[in-house]
Design an enzyme around this catalytic site. Structure first.
Site: not given
Ligand code: THU
Length: 140
Positions: A52, A54, A63, A65, A96, A99
């Site tokens: 991920n 941010e 994310c 994925e 999520c 994704c």
């Molecule tokens: N996140 C992912 O990378 N994948 C997921 O399946 C769920 C959420 C990340 C996004 C964000 O950087 C952090 O997790 C919190 O939501």
């Protein structure tokens, strides 16, 4: 495919490596993902990993994925066979909603394994994670 199968273990190894590179200063929630892609021309299989990423403008976060899928597509692949999501948490993390939609585009039949740090896991097919889906075939 079972969680103990060598290919799933290799995907997990890659997801555990890439989770160390997660850029998550705002949530502190690190996620690593690895996808197994198949070449349409040769059937050759290749693994791509992503974490991920941010952003200070929170909603621009990518994310793990989608980060991994972008790598596979950028390398020329169009078909995903399996996905492993790793979080260093007790509970495994499911992809999520956004994704799920992106995974569906390239792998409706792909298996998604989510692993937590203590070995707990879930195993689902992408199309089961995204019921009543909208996808490429809906555009006619
Ligand atoms: N996140 C992912 O990378 N994948 C997921 O399946 C769920 C959420 C990340 C996004 C964000 O950087 C952090 O997790 C919190 O939501």
């Amino acid at each position: 495919l079972k969680p103990t199968d060598p290919i799933v273990q290799e995907l997990l190894r890659r997801a555990k490596t890439v989770v160390e590179r997660a850029y998550c200063p705002y949530s502190g929630f690190a996620v690593g993902a690895a996808v197994l892609a198949a070449s349409e021309a040769t059937g050759e299989r290749e693994i791509f990993a992503g974490c991920n990423v941010e952003n200070a403008s929170y909603s621009l976060t990518i994310c793990a994925e989608r980060s991994a899928v972008a790598q596979a597509i950028s390398a020329g692949h169009r078909t995903l066979l399996a996905v492993v999501v790793y979080t260093p948490t007790a509970t495994p993390t499911a992809p999520c909603g956004a994704c799920r939609q992106v995974l569906f585009e390239f792998g409706a039949d792909a298996l998604v394994f989510s692993f937590g740090a203590t070995g707990r896991y879930s195993r689902r097919v992408v199309s089961d994670l995204l019921p009543s889906s909208f996808g490429p075939s809906d555009l006619g």
